[in-house]
Design a protein around this motif. Sequence first.
Motif, PDB file in Angstrom:
ATOM      1  N   VAL A 126       0.841  -1.196   0.000  1.00 46.06           N
ATOM      2  CA  VAL A 126       0.000   0.000   0.000  1.00 46.06           C
ATOM      3  C   VAL A 126       0.880   1.251   0.000  1.00 46.06           C
ATOM      4  CG1 VAL A 126      -1.702   1.347   1.297  1.00 46.06           C
ATOM      5  CG2 VAL A 126      -1.965  -1.130   1.091  1.00 46.06           C
ATOM      6  N   ILE A 127       0.615   2.103  -0.968  1.00 49.20           N
ATOM      7  CA  ILE A 127       1.267   3.408  -1.091  1.00 49.20           C
ATOM      8  C   ILE A 127       0.222   4.438  -0.697  1.00 49.20           C
ATOM      9  CG2 ILE A 127       2.325   5.059  -2.688  1.00 49.20           C
ATOM     10  CD1 ILE A 127       2.957   2.535  -4.488  1.00 49.20           C
ATOM     11  N   THR A 128       0.583   5.327   0.237  1.00 52.48           N
ATOM     12  CA  THR A 128      -0.363   6.348   0.687  1.00 52.48           C
ATOM     13  C   THR A 128       0.184   7.726   0.350  1.00 52.48           C
ATOM     14  OG1 THR A 128      -1.072   4.920   2.497  1.00 52.48           O
ATOM     15  CG2 THR A 128      -1.643   7.259   2.666  1.00 52.48           C
ATOM     16  N   ASN A 129      -0.628   8.498  -0.361  1.00 48.20           N
ATOM     17  CA  ASN A 129      -0.301   9.898  -0.600  1.00 48.20           C
ATOM     18  C   ASN A 129      -0.953  10.669   0.547  1.00 48.20           C
ATOM     19  OD1 ASN A 129      -0.265  12.603  -1.411  1.00 48.20           O
ATOM     20  ND2 ASN A 129      -0.320  12.042  -3.583  1.00 48.20           N
ATOM     21  N   GLU A 130      -0.125  11.003   1.539  1.00 51.70           N
ATOM     22  CA  GLU A 130      -0.639  11.685   2.736  1.00 51.70           C
ATOM     23  C   GLU A 130      -1.181  13.073   2.380  1.00 51.70           C
ATOM     24  OE1 GLU A 130      -0.606   9.889   5.448  1.00 51.70           O
ATOM     25  OE2 GLU A 130       0.969   8.417   5.082  1.00 51.70           O
ATOM     26  N   THR A 131      -0.571  13.723   1.410  1.00 49.87           N
ATOM     27  CA  THR A 131      -0.990  15.068   1.005  1.00 49.87           C
ATOM     28  C   THR A 131      -2.399  15.053   0.419  1.00 49.87           C
ATOM     29  OG1 THR A 131       1.314  15.662   0.568  1.00 49.87           O
ATOM     30  CG2 THR A 131      -0.376  17.061  -0.432  1.00 49.87           C
ATOM     31  N   LYS A 132      -2.688  14.073  -0.418  1.00 53.44           N
ATOM     32  CA  LYS A 132      -3.991  13.997  -1.091  1.00 53.44           C
ATOM     33  C   LYS A 132      -4.944  13.024  -0.416  1.00 53.44           C
ATOM     34  CE  LYS A 132      -2.032  15.275  -5.546  1.00 53.44           C
ATOM     35  NZ  LYS A 132      -1.629  14.821  -6.873  1.00 53.44           N
ATOM     36  N   ASN A 133      -4.492  12.378   0.667  1.00 52.60           N
ATOM     37  CA  ASN A 133      -5.310  11.412   1.400  1.00 52.60           C
ATOM     38  C   ASN A 133      -5.867  10.328   0.469  1.00 52.60           C
ATOM     39  OD1 ASN A 133      -6.348  10.345   3.760  1.00 52.60           O
ATOM     40  ND2 ASN A 133      -8.291  11.458   3.561  1.00 52.60           N
ATOM     41  N   LYS A 134      -4.949   9.739  -0.339  1.00 54.88           N
ATOM     42  CA  LYS A 134      -5.330   8.684  -1.278  1.00 54.88           C
ATOM     43  C   LYS A 134      -4.383   7.509  -1.108  1.00 54.88           C
ATOM     44  CE  LYS A 134      -6.870   9.734  -5.404  1.00 54.88           C
ATOM     45  NZ  LYS A 134      -6.878  10.198  -6.803  1.00 54.88           N
ATOM     46  N   THR A 135      -4.897   6.315  -1.376  1.00 54.93           N
ATOM     47  CA  THR A 135      -4.055   5.123  -1.323  1.00 54.93           C
ATOM     48  C   THR A 135      -4.061   4.421  -2.679  1.00 54.93           C
ATOM     49  OG1 THR A 135      -5.854   3.737  -0.516  1.00 54.93           O
ATOM     50  CG2 THR A 135      -4.417   4.743   1.149  1.00 54.93           C
ATOM     51  N   TYR A 136      -2.995   3.674  -2.913  1.00 60.11           N
ATOM     52  CA  TYR A 136      -2.810   2.933  -4.162  1.00 60.11           C
ATOM     53  C   TYR A 136      -2.260   1.563  -3.787  1.00 60.11           C
ATOM     54  CZ  TYR A 136      -2.291   7.919  -5.036  1.00 60.11           C
ATOM     55  OH  TYR A 136      -2.441   9.282  -5.018  1.00 60.11           O
ATOM     56  N   GLN A 137      -2.537   0.578  -4.596  1.00 60.99           N
ATOM     57  CA  GLN A 137      -2.072  -0.777  -4.302  1.00 60.99           C
ATOM     58  C   GLN A 137      -1.014  -1.211  -5.314  1.00 60.99           C
ATOM     59  OE1 GLN A 137      -3.115  -2.961  -1.596  1.00 60.99           O
ATOM     60  NE2 GLN A 137      -1.172  -3.780  -2.323  1.00 60.99           N
ATOM     61  N   ALA A 138       0.183  -1.454  -4.808  1.00 59.10           N
ATOM     62  CA  ALA A 138       1.246  -2.057  -5.611  1.00 59.10           C
ATOM     63  C   ALA A 138       1.382  -3.513  -5.180  1.00 59.10           C
ATOM     64  CB  ALA A 138       2.561  -1.320  -5.379  1.00 59.10           C
ATOM     65  N   GLN A 139       2.054  -4.289  -5.989  1.00 62.65           N
ATOM     66  CA  GLN A 139       2.326  -5.678  -5.628  1.00 62.65           C
ATOM     67  C   GLN A 139       3.377  -5.690  -4.519  1.00 62.65           C
ATOM     68  OE1 GLN A 139       0.721  -8.285  -7.087  1.00 62.65           O
ATOM     69  NE2 GLN A 139       1.729  -9.679  -5.694  1.00 62.65           N
ATOM     70  N   PRO A 140       3.071  -6.272  -3.357  1.00 63.11           N
ATOM     71  CA  PRO A 140       4.080  -6.314  -2.289  1.00 63.11           C
ATOM     72  C   PRO A 140       5.241  -7.229  -2.679  1.00 63.11           C
ATOM     73  CG  PRO A 140       2.121  -7.549  -1.635  1.00 63.11           C
ATOM     74  CD  PRO A 140       1.818  -6.911  -2.965  1.00 63.11           C
ATOM     75  N   PHE A 141       6.388  -6.978  -2.063  1.00 62.28           N
ATOM     76  CA  PHE A 141       7.556  -7.819  -2.314  1.00 62.28           C
ATOM     77  C   PHE A 141       7.349  -9.208  -1.734  1.00 62.28           C
ATOM     78  CE2 PHE A 141       9.824  -3.622  -1.888  1.00 62.28           C
ATOM     79  CZ  PHE A 141      10.179  -3.520  -3.226  1.00 62.28           C
ATOM     80  N   PRO A 142       7.828 -10.227  -2.425  1.00 69.10           N
ATOM     81  CA  PRO A 142       7.885 -11.549  -1.789  1.00 69.10           C
ATOM     82  C   PRO A 142       8.895 -11.498  -0.637  1.00 69.10           C
ATOM     83  CG  PRO A 142       8.542 -11.665  -4.120  1.00 69.10           C
ATOM     84  CD  PRO A 142       8.288 -10.240  -3.792  1.00 69.10           C
ATOM     85  N   ASP A 143       8.788 -12.434   0.282  1.00 71.01           N
ATOM     86  CA  ASP A 143       9.647 -12.420   1.470  1.00 71.01           C
ATOM     87  C   ASP A 143      11.134 -12.399   1.135  1.00 71.01           C
ATOM     88  OD1 ASP A 143       7.490 -12.301   3.174  1.00 71.01           O
ATOM     89  OD2 ASP A 143       7.432 -14.471   3.532  1.00 71.01           O
TER      90      ASP A 143
END
Length: 160
Positions: A126-143
């Motif tokens: 999860v990427i959060t743009n704190e300035t615009k109060n929006k979230t985006y979903q990227a593929q998380p890293f494998p372990d």
Amino acid sequence: MNAQGFAHKYGDNVDTDVIIPARHLNTADHKELASHCMEDIDAGFKDKVKEGDIMVAGFNFGCGSSREHAPIAIKESGISCVIAKTFARIFYRNAINIGLAILECEEASSDISDGDQVSVNFDTGVITNETKNKTYQAQPFPDFIKDIITKGGLLNSIQK
């Protein structure tokens, strides 16, 4: 594992010669490389970047040569993560090998503006743009990739 900082935004096709100009490749000193990072397209980058900041770019970030100097210069400058629409494949691998976190997320790359406060949760992607109060979903890293990045690169992860 998380990152938080201000966004430094660039466009499409930022190549490795722009990230670290070839005229500065005569040193292996990582701090010296960082002092020239992005200077040909953003002369003030080295003075405005702070530890933990996040670089945001468009398509094909890191295209060009296969030199590891480019991700090294970015990481050593203080950038904690690069978010782009896409990465050149060799840059992607070099970044992981030296422990620089990178995420592909077209929506975040399009929406985040230069100077926005951004946070990244590497466990969830999860990427959060704190300035615009929006979230985006990227593929998380494998372990195994999280382990490489946490330990500062491939060689460190093998040694530890």
